[in-house]
Motif scaffolding. Structure first.
Motif, PDB file in Angstrom:
ATOM      1  N   MET A   1       3.145   6.335 -10.635  1.00  7.33           N
ATOM      2  CA  MET A   1       3.585   6.387 -12.019  1.00  7.33           C
ATOM      3  C   MET A   1       3.008   7.613 -12.677  1.00  7.33           C
ATOM      4  O   MET A   1       2.202   8.287 -12.128  1.00  7.33           O
ATOM      5  N   ASN A   2       3.381   7.884 -13.803  1.00  8.64           N
ATOM      6  CA  ASN A   2       2.859   9.016 -14.507  1.00  8.64           C
ATOM      7  C   ASN A   2       3.556   9.027 -15.821  1.00  8.64           C
ATOM      8  O   ASN A   2       4.640   9.535 -15.954  1.00  8.64           O
ATOM      9  N   HIS A 359      -2.666   9.612  -6.049  1.00  8.62           N
ATOM     10  CA  HIS A 359      -1.913   8.900  -5.020  1.00  8.62           C
ATOM     11  C   HIS A 359      -1.018   9.842  -4.214  1.00  8.62           C
ATOM     12  O   HIS A 359      -0.713  10.946  -4.659  1.00  8.62           O
ATOM     13  N   ASP A 369       5.865  13.652  -9.022  1.00  9.44           N
ATOM     14  CA  ASP A 369       5.084  12.418  -9.053  1.00  9.44           C
ATOM     15  C   ASP A 369       5.057  11.820  -7.667  1.00  9.44           C
ATOM     16  O   ASP A 369       6.037  11.196  -7.251  1.00  9.44           O
ATOM     17  N   PRO A 370       3.961  11.977  -6.937  1.00  5.66           N
ATOM     18  CA  PRO A 370       2.628  12.428  -7.325  1.00  5.66           C
ATOM     19  C   PRO A 370       2.198  13.742  -6.670  1.00  5.66           C
ATOM     20  O   PRO A 370       1.055  14.148  -6.825  1.00  5.66           O
ATOM     21  N   GLU A 406       0.599   3.484  -5.031  1.00  6.72           N
ATOM     22  CA  GLU A 406       0.371   3.484  -6.481  1.00  6.72           C
ATOM     23  C   GLU A 406       1.640   3.065  -7.213  1.00  6.72           C
ATOM     24  O   GLU A 406       1.596   2.306  -8.181  1.00  6.72           O
ATOM     25  N   GLU A 407       2.780   3.573  -6.744  1.00 11.76           N
ATOM     26  CA  GLU A 407       4.030   3.347  -7.488  1.00 11.76           C
ATOM     27  C   GLU A 407       4.376   1.870  -7.659  1.00 11.76           C
ATOM     28  O   GLU A 407       4.697   1.435  -8.758  1.00 11.76           O
ATOM     29  N   ASP A 435      -2.501  12.393 -11.308  1.00 11.20           N
ATOM     30  CA  ASP A 435      -1.342  11.684 -10.772  1.00 11.20           C
ATOM     31  C   ASP A 435      -0.207  12.660 -10.552  1.00 11.20           C
ATOM     32  O   ASP A 435       0.444  12.654  -9.501  1.00 11.20           O
ATOM     33  N   SER A 436       0.024  13.537 -11.512  1.00 13.87           N
ATOM     34  CA  SER A 436       1.086  14.535 -11.441  1.00 13.87           C
ATOM     35  C   SER A 436       0.605  15.742 -12.223  1.00 13.87           C
ATOM     36  O   SER A 436      -0.421  15.679 -12.888  1.00 13.87           O
TER      37      SER A 436
HETATM   38 ZN   LIG Z   1       2.410   8.747  -9.970  1.00 13.35          ZN
END
Ligand SMILES: [Zn+2]
Length: 766
Positions: A1-2, A359, A369-370, A406-407, A435-436
């Motif tokens: 995520m991000n 991640h 991402d990521p 992570e996602e 994360d990104s």
């Molecule tokens: Zn992410």
């Protein structure tokens, strides 16, 4: 995520950059004040190592790592996910880290059947649920390996029901619906993305009696209203879909079957039907091309102005006449996830761990991402390896982590942090997450005991575009965007910029909120265009055409992350600072008092208007609104325990500052000679002390008493959650209890800081 990539476009839209005076980075000079937590002598050595370090990260390497890691889809359970983990582990070893892969076995559903159809109320329509390949973007055509568009951890379901448009689908939207006299009971809701983490939408819909939930990307936030769409521009095309998890992570993140413990082979697992974080109703994400015919078939009331999106139709709310068939069925498989853990042992305090993570798994190819964050982390590891070869020995143990899973639900980091909870509680100094990465400003969020430290690190990093320090650029950005003259004055005059509190949405969650490890999250952003989040178009082609195309901000991220790691690992006295921390807690207490007063005023005022007949007099019989009901005015809460605790914290911070200044006198002679081991242990414990074993009311996994993701916001933080959320939810007794609990926690924290101050004063008196 991000989440920042998602909000960046709206947050920073229309920002123009003016050229300000110079604040170039100067080379190290002999009379520079020592780094915080270092004696003059160790500071000089540290500065040299740090400068050496910052010269090493190379944009060419970042680019080639990204090309390799994003070459194929690499979601949990895919062959390339494992392949990437093995490649990262081999790279860590090549760089000189002691690397291992740690595996966990987690529940990971993938789609078996998906359907969204308009069956009544308009021309029959079947949603495509498919993102087409784009010419020139070769990886977008890797259909055999791509995960279909879906929301992971949606419960299976097959429902046909009238459709209701619920705007963002957050609690205040349902309050509006109630006034409009619209119920979603027995309906399928359609909500647009944004203004909450996505998992909140089906959760709130189910609480209101809906039987299904469709989430779509509206071009108003995420598509052609924002800019040219991919591949002409960076923005989400017609058929682009945002995948993502809808597990109830504000309840607990990680594997739904093993809350609180590592998902090892033999871990005790819940039955699937007992997993509390799986949604209560089926949910699917769709594109705006698929959403348009559904929304166009709605009748009923016209949506309020703020609810209208960019689709070029009149937005109606319904219910119906549009009737929709929604079907979701998943393979409920267990998959192995692969965390890569690389260590550099500490030379003096091997039992103190500085942890850095990002991640490596993605929804599809995930260049942004990521991988844009992961490649910076890898360049840091390589550069630290180079320092090792030239004789650098970190005082503390450094651990570099490339998380899997992570996602779907922060799986890799959560399971690892649960599995190693006792060790982390004993050894972890801090956790630094990314994360990104994109272009623009350095975003800093985290524990306020590290606020000064984070500011100090930002002062060292050159911004690749302006050549100002990234700190100076952040400061000028804040001055330009301050919401009030007070905010502007503070940005100019306060020694350090304020950092935001962490909610959730990335891998720091288990470290900070479950294990009480002081954490920071870093990322460049704010000058990004984008609309490929969690789609097949988040790939190397897109990143190298529309984002940090020359990887200069990737280098800046590696410089930031690595400088932070080095400085924490080598400090004589750990660079925690409590003045900013106490100041922040004071602002939280004031906010809470204001919040409770505002709620009293609002309810009092509304009751008065009901009595005066305001609602009946202003009701248009053709557009009738349901009048609100009279409510009891909230009682006065006793904030004194919290105010006294915040004051105790302010006093203890002042004591620590005084002791620190003594220790720092005469070139920090005391820092160089005294034994600081006991004091450092106490400093490490200051974040742990902010947690309780019982955790938050109704969600015991979350142990931190200052920071948590909002139960109804998901990404954004609720500070002092045990008090703030009960007030927001009008649970006054619960709020009183929360005040007492948090006050006790803060009193204990103040006592710990005072003892650290006393010990430091005694050490420097010798
Ligand atoms: Zn992410």
């Amino acid at each position: 995520m991000n989440r920042s990539a998602v909000i960046a476009t709206t947050l920073f839209a229309g920002l123009s950059l003016v050229s300000y005076g110079t604040h170039m980075l100067a080379p190290v000079s002999a009379d520079e004040p020592p780094l915080y937590g270092y004696s003059a002598e160790s500071s000089r050595a540290e500065r040299q190592w740090e400068e050496k370090f910052r010269a090493l990260p190379s944009p060419e390497n970042l680019r080639s790592y990204m090309q390799r890691l994003s070459a194929r889809p690499h979601h949990v359970g895919s062959p390339y996910d494992k392949d990437n983990a093995e490649w990262i582990a081999a790279k860590f070893k090549e760089f000189g880290l002691d690397a291992q892969i740690e595996t966990f076995d987690v529940l990971f559903p993938t789609p078996k059947e998906r359907a969204v159809e308009l069956v009544e109320g308009g021309p029959k329509f079947t949603a495509k649920l498919q993102e087409p390949a784009v010419d020139g973007d070769t990886t977008s055509g890797q259909q055999d390996e791509q995960l279909p568009t879906y929301n992971a951890y949606s419960i299976d379901g097959d429902v046909t029901a009238p459709l209701v448009y619920v705007n963002y689908g957050i609690p205040e939207d349902y309050e509006k619906l109630e006034r409009l006299g619209v119920s979603v009971k027995g309906a399928i809701v359609i909500a647009r993305y944004y203004h909450s983490w996505r998992g909140i939408k089906p959760k709130v819909a189910a609480e209101h009696g809906a039987v299904g939930c469709i989430i779509y990307s509206d071009p108003h936030e995420d598509g052609f209203t924002q800019g040219d769409t991919f591949p002409k521009g960076a923005y989400r095309p017609n058929d682009g879909v945002q995948r993502g998890s809808v597990a109830d992570m504000p309840f607990y993140p990680g594997d739904p079957l093993t809350p609180g413990v590592g998902a090892t082979k033999n871990a005790k697992r819940l039955k699937l039907e007992d997993a509390a974080t799986i949604t209560k109703i089926p949910v699917l994400p769709i594109s705006y091309a698929d959403a348009q015919p559904l929304l166009a078939a709605l009748a009923g009331q016209i949506a309020p102005a703020a609810w209208r999106g960019g689709l070029g139709i009149t937005y109606h709310i319904g219910p119906g006449p549009a009737k929709v068939h929604l079907k979701v069925k998943s393979n409920w498989d267990t998959k192995t996830i692969y965390d890569v853990i690389g260590r550099i042992p500490g030379s003096t305090f091997p039992g103190e761990w500085v942890i850095r993570g990002n991640h490596h798994d993605a929804w599809v190819n995930g260049a942004e991402d990521p991988i844009s964050g992961q490649v910076a982390l890898m360049e840091e590891a390589r550069a630290l390896g180079e320092l090792l070869k030239s004789g650098w020995k970190p005082k503390r143990t450094i651990i570099y982590c490339a998380w899997d899973g992570e996602e779907p639900g922060l799986l890799g980091s959560t399971e690892w942090a649960e599995q190693h909870a006792d060790e982390l509680r004993a050894h972890a100094v801090a956790y630094i997450n990314s994360d990104s990465n994109g272009r623009g400003y350095l975003g800093l969020e985290g524990s306020h005991t590290l606020e000064k430290f984070a500011n100090d690190v930002a002062r060292e990093i050159p911004d690749p575009e302006t050549k100002l320090s990234v700190w100076k650029r952040d400061q000028l950005h804040e001055i330009a965007n301050a919401a009030s003259p007070e905010g502007r004055a503070e940005a100019r005059d306060r020694a350090d910029l304020r950092i935001a509190a962490l909610g959730s949405g990335s891998d720091y969650t288990a470290f900070l909120q479950h294990d009480g490890v002081a954490s920071l999250n870093i990322e460049f952003g704010g000058e990004d265009d984008g609309g490929i989040y969690h789609s097949i178009y988040d790939d190397f082609y897109w990143y190298t055409h529309f984002s940090d195309v020359d990887f200069i901000y990737g280098r800046a991220l590696a410089q930031t992350g690595g400088t932070a790691v080095l400085r924490l690992a080598d400090a004589d006295l750990l660079p925690f600072e409590f003045g900013n921390f106490a100041d922040t807690v004071q602002t939280y207490v004031k906010e809470l008092k204001k919040l409770s007063e505002r709620m009293q005023e609002e309810i009092r005022e509304r009751n008065r208007e009901i009595e005066e007949g305001v609602f009946s007099a202003t009701n248009d019989p053709r557009r009738p609104l349901v009048a609100p009901k009279t409510e009891a005015v909230p009682p006065h809460l006793n904030f004194a325990p919290l105010e006294n605790a915040a004051d105790a914290l302010t006093r203890s911070a002042a004591e620590y500052k005084k002791a620190f200044e003594q220790a720092n006198a005469n070139g920090g002679a005391a820092l160089a000679s005294a034994s600081l081991a006991d004091i450092n242990k106490m400093l490490i414990a200051t974040e742990r002390k902010l947690t309780t074993t019982e955790g938050l009311p109704n969600r015991p996994w979350f142990k931190h008493q200052l920071y948590a993701p909002g139960y109804y916001t998901g990404y954004s933080a609720k500070t002092v959650p045990a008090v703030r959320e009960p007030i927001e939810q009008k649970q006054w007794k619960q709020a009183e209890t929360g005040i007492d609990v948090v006050a006790r926690v803060l009193q204990d924290e103040a006592a710990l800081i005072s003892s650290a101050a006393a010990k430091l004063a005694a050490a420097s008196a010798h």
